[in-house]
Structure formats: C-alpha cells, structure tokens
Scaffold this active site. Structure first.
Site, PDB file in Angstrom:
ATOM      1  N   ASN A 296       0.788  -1.226   0.000  1.00  0.00           N
ATOM      2  CA  ASN A 296       0.000   0.000   0.000  1.00  0.00           C
ATOM      3  C   ASN A 296       0.825   1.282   0.000  1.00  0.00           C
ATOM      4  OD1 ASN A 296      -1.671  -2.197   0.917  1.00  0.00           O
ATOM      5  ND2 ASN A 296      -3.226  -0.664   1.377  1.00  0.00           N
TER       6      ASN A 296
ATOM      7  N   VAL B   1       0.126   6.680  -0.962  1.00  0.00           N
ATOM      8  CA  VAL B   1      -0.210   5.859   0.201  1.00  0.00           C
ATOM      9  C   VAL B   1      -1.673   5.454   0.076  1.00  0.00           C
ATOM     10  CG1 VAL B   1      -0.365   5.781   2.716  1.00  0.00           C
ATOM     11  CG2 VAL B   1       1.466   7.092   1.627  1.00  0.00           C
ATOM     12  N   CYS B   2      -1.917   4.149  -0.081  1.00  0.00           N
ATOM     13  CA  CYS B   2      -3.282   3.677  -0.307  1.00  0.00           C
ATOM     14  C   CYS B   2      -3.907   3.321   1.025  1.00  0.00           C
ATOM     15  CB  CYS B   2      -3.279   2.436  -1.189  1.00  0.00           C
ATOM     16  SG  CYS B   2      -2.429   2.701  -2.728  1.00  0.00           S
ATOM     17  N   LEU B   3      -4.898   4.109   1.412  1.00  0.00           N
ATOM     18  CA  LEU B   3      -5.460   3.943   2.742  1.00  0.00           C
ATOM     19  C   LEU B   3      -6.918   4.384   2.686  1.00  0.00           C
ATOM     20  CD1 LEU B   3      -3.896   3.058   5.273  1.00  0.00           C
ATOM     21  CD2 LEU B   3      -3.574   5.453   5.824  1.00  0.00           C
TER      22      LEU B   3
END
Ligand code: ZN
Ligand code: ZN
Ligand code: ZN
Lengths: 441, 94
Positions: A85, A92-94
């Site tokens: 992520n 930033v994959c969130l």
C-alpha cells in the site's frame, strides 16, 4: 474561514509533540503549518523494525471536513515500494484517506485527524505485509508462504539500507558520491525551491534513535547475513509491477560495515561538540553562558535539597559543553551501593540538538546499551534540570510501562520483560554490575 | 453606616452540562469555548447532541453534514445523524 483548519492542525501538532509516543514525530515549517512532515519509527517485531519512514502531509483549507493528502518520501528516490500500500511513487493507499476502497466505517470523517492517519499507516507496516494486497489476505498455499518469507526478508534489508543507513550517511556526509537527499523524495515544496535547503526536521531525532537501536540493527544484520548470501537477488512479488516494486540484491556484509561506520562517525560528532563548544565560550556566545548558568543552578539546587539523591556534577575542563555526572545508587533500591560515572555531551546547537548521554561505568540495565548509551526522554527539552531528572528516573524506575521503542539493550530487555525467572536473572545481573561499579570508579 | 449602591454589574457564570475537559470531536476545542469560527461561547455557538449521543458545536457538525461525502453520518460513530428523531434537513440553522 481558513483559520479553522490552521487552529486545528496547530492543536494536533502540539498534542503529538508533547505526547510520549516514541513511535511518531511531526514537524512543520514555521511559514506554513499546512505542510507537515511526519516520521514513523517502524514497529518492533516487523521487517520495518526501527526504520525511519518519512511522510509529507498536506492539509487544505477544508480540513478537517476533507482529509489531507499524504505522500511517502522514504522511497529511495521513487525507486522502492516498501509495502503493497505504499508505492514507490509515494502514493499511500489507505481507506481513511480515500485512496483505497475501504470497509464501511473506515472512510474519512471530520473526527479523524493526523494521529489516526499515522496510526493507520503504522498498521500497514505489519509482520506480514504480503497480506495487505487485495486477493492475498488469506493466501496460504506453499507458494504464498514462500513469498511471504521472501517479501519480509527483502523489506528488512531495504529498511536497514535505505531508511536507516542511507539516511544517516546523508546526514553525516558519508559516501557523497551518491545523490544527496536519497531518502527524502517527492516533496513538492522542495522541488519548487530547488536551491533552498531541504527541510530536515528529524535529523537529530534519527541520530539519537540510531544510537539507541544500534545493537538491534547489528544483531538483525548478523542474523540475516546467515540466511541471505551477498549478491542474492530479491524475489519479485506477484503484485509488484514495473516501476513499482522492490528490486535489488542482499548485501549484508557491506551493510554491516556501513552501519559501523555511521556509528563511529556519530561518536566523532559527539566528541567534536566539546571543541566547537570551547570556541563559543571564547566568542562569548549566548549558548555558552546559557549552559554555564544552567549548570550552576542545578549544582546549587542539588546542594540545597540534600534529602534527594546523592550526586556530583562537574564540568570537564571547565567546558560547559561536557558535563560529568556521578550518581550514587539510592539505598534500599537495586542500585544501592553503586557509583555511576556518566558523561553528558552538549551540542552548540542545544536544544535543537539534544544532549547525548554515555555511561562510562559498565552497567547491565534494560535502558542502557552495551556501549553505554542511555535511552531517556526529557519532559522539557531546553531545560538541563529536566534532562538530569529524566536520566535518574530512567535508571531508577523499577516497573515502567512496556514500550518496545525503548529497546536499547536487547539482551537485558528480553530478561527484564520475560518470565518471573528471567526477571530474577535480570535483577541478579544488574545487582552484580552495581557491586562492580564501586570498584570501577 | 449606610451604603447606597449607585450602580452594579451582574456577573454570571455558565457552563454546558458536559464534562469540562471534553472537546468537540471536530474542531478539538473544548465544548466550553467556541468553535473555531466564533468569538463568544454560549447561545451564539450552541452545542448539538445527536441521537447517538455524540455532541458537537452546531457550526462544526453542520459544516460536516453539508458535505456530500459525510452521507449525513455522525463523524464519531458513523450512524445516520439525527436530532430528536429528526434528520438535519428539518433543523433550522441559526
Ligand atoms: Zn467544534
Ligand atoms: Zn461556532
Ligand atoms: Zn455518533
């Protein structure tokens, strides 16, 4: 209108900075509180252990109604994807940031904040990050298990190489043939003012922490070197694509040398403060008289309160930048009968650079490394009295709250936090070193 | 001795019926003070308590609920936000 977001960000920054969480740090440039830098110390017992991961957080005027944007800047100049992520390009994959399809209830809301974002990023940095990738959550075939191990192995290597060693080499000017700023990338404001100096708010913090965790780094390198031959290629993960992967080879022999070189250079730097300090005395600069005055007040203070701990404080060669502290172990405690000689080295840039503490007297203690580095956290950073109080507190506390980020002596910590029998062994070894200390002095 | 009052100033003290150290989850200011937009606490910047029992400065919760992305949910517990059973569209903004 715009004031609202600034007020809330300022409040949040203050709370994090005053807090005692050793795993996070935040800073902003004075001119713009909406441009924040955050540092996450990699969680213990994961391949990110004690790494220094930096992020740029940008708030808009609509904060907290809208989430800020977050970019990873510890990416090896955009070449390394540290997590399924956390992309090489910094994305930033969130779900909390709206950059990831999230479960219900994980989306952004105005009750979320900087700290909850950083804690979510921290939780991505787990002991098995392979599972973060969608479709791989429950992957359990032999093929997956092999991959999980290989993934952890290369993350551990790159954490040590990029986030720790190269960062410190940058700070200390070691290996200048490399492009400087290799650990800090993708930050828009740095691109714009290419001539301006990089904003590096965590320099002193990372140096201090490096000294704390040096033994852990070294142990980790020695253990991993047995498993991964120099020159072995990193395995490619099924979810890694072109330009967004973690490629390279294991180089533990060279990492060990580089780690040791950083450690030596840091010690040289500490000793150089004494000489620089003397110059500021001759030039009658205010930092010299400030430290001299603080020293005199502390001595006066401990003379008056003779019911408190017995200690002896002196300047070495009348230099206000090198203090020698001798502590006499308090009766009826584990330290009873001990005499400990402690050097306190102060920087001419105090308090922007915090003092470095070294135990000259060997002692077996979970807060003190084999090399004598003390792990302590002063409450008031600009006040030397607070430093001395925190030093005493750190060595005297008998039942502290468990915090794996204070791990400076892996061997002692394992016993201290272990079973009842381990704790007995710990106490025995501590007592023995306390008894020996009197002879040493 | 005789004392005559020529004038007097009333001084009163009020507080919301909330724990004093509690803060509004949105602006993070204490309930006792105002939201970040307002100058004077009290009727100018009232508190609203949702049916889920979460409370916010009225200005704070309305600026959140006005956002489409809020889906009219409470920012703390993410239940649909209502006040005394009424959805917020029926509550008049001051
Ligand atoms: Zn509010
Ligand atoms: Zn208001
Ligand atoms: Zn609620």
């Amino acid at each position: 209108m715009s004031n609202q977001s600034i007020l809330r960000i300022t409040r949040e920054l203050g709370e994090i900075q005053r807090g005692s969480d050793l795993s996070l740090a935040v800073a902003c440039r004075d001119i713009d509180v909406r441009q924040v830098r955050a540092l996450i110390i990699g969680p213990p017992d994961t391949p990110y252990e004690f790494g220094f991961f930096e992020f740029a957080v940008k708030f808009t005027k609509e904060y907290p109604t809208k989430a800020p944007s977050v970019t990873a800047v510890t990416t090896n100049l955009g070449r390394t994807r540290f997590n399924p992520n956390i992309y090489a390009a910094g994305r930033v994959c969130l779900s909390i940031l709206g950059t990831w399809r999230g479960e219900r209830g994980e989306e952004w809301s105005s009750a979320q904040g900087l700290e909850s974002i950083l804690i979510s990023i921290q939780s991505l940095m787990s002991s098995n990050p392979y599972e973060n990738e969608p479709g791989f959550e429950d992957a359990n075939s032999d093929y997956d298990k092999k991959n999980q191990e290989a993934y952890v192995a290369k993350i551990r290597h790159e954490t040590l190489r990029i986030s720790v060693i190269e960062r410190l080499e940058d700070y200390l000017g070691i290996g200048q043939e490399r492009v400087p700023g290799v650990t800090v990338h993708n930050v828009e404001e740095d691109y714009k003012n290419g001539t301006e100096k990089l904003f590096e708010p965590f320099k002193d913090l990372c140096k201090r922490r490096f000294l704390w965790y040096y033994e852990s780094y070294l142990q980790s390198i020695e253990r991993e070197a047995k498993r991964h031959k120099d020159g072995d290629r990193f395995e490619k993960m099924p979810f890694e694509g072109p330009g967004n992967s973690m490629d390279g080879t294991f180089q533990y022999s060279s990492l060990k040398e580089r780690l040791q070189a950083v450690y030596e250079k840091l010690n040289e730097e500490t000793l150089s403060w004494a000489i620089e300090g003397q110059t500021t005395v001759q030039k009658e600069m205010s930092i010299a008289s400030n430290l001299q005055r603080q020293f005199e007040q502390i001595v006066e203070n401990y003379k008056e309160n003779n019911d408190s701990i017995t200690l002896d404080l002196e300047l070495v060669d009348k230099n206000p930048f090198v203090w020698q502290l001798v502590i006499f172990g308090r009766p009826m405690t584990n330290l009873d009968g001990g005499i400990f000689r402690i050097m306190i080295y102060l920087s001419p840039k105090f308090p922007n650079e915090l003092p470095r503490i070294k135990f000259e007297t060997p002692i077996f203690h979970h807060r003190i490394s084999k090399n004598g580095v003390l792990c302590y956290n002063p409450t008031r950073k600009d006040d030397m009295k607070s430093h001395i109080e925190s030093i005493i507190e750190a060595i005297e506390e008998e039942s502290p709250a468990y915090d794996p980020r204070t791990l400076v002596n892996p061997e002692a910590a394992k016993l201290f936090w272990g079973t009842a029998d381990d704790k007995k062994i710990y106490n025995r070894r501590l007592r023995r070193s306390v008894q020996d200390s009197a002879d040493f002095c | 001795m005789k004392v005559t009052f020529k004038s007097w100033n009333a001084v009163a003290f009020w507080r919301w019926d909330m724990p004093a150290d509690d803060v509004c989850g949105i602006c993070r200011n204490p309930y006792e003070s105002t939201c970040s937009k307002c100058k004077y606490p009290g009727d100018d910047c009232p508190l609203l308590v949702g049916d889920c029992n979460h409370s916010f400065h009225m200005h704070c919760i309305f600026s959140w609920l006005r956002q489409e992305s809020s889906q009219e949910k409470c920012p703390m517990c993410r239940q649909r936000m209502s006040f005394n059973g009424l959805p917020r569209c029926l509550i008049q903004e001051v």
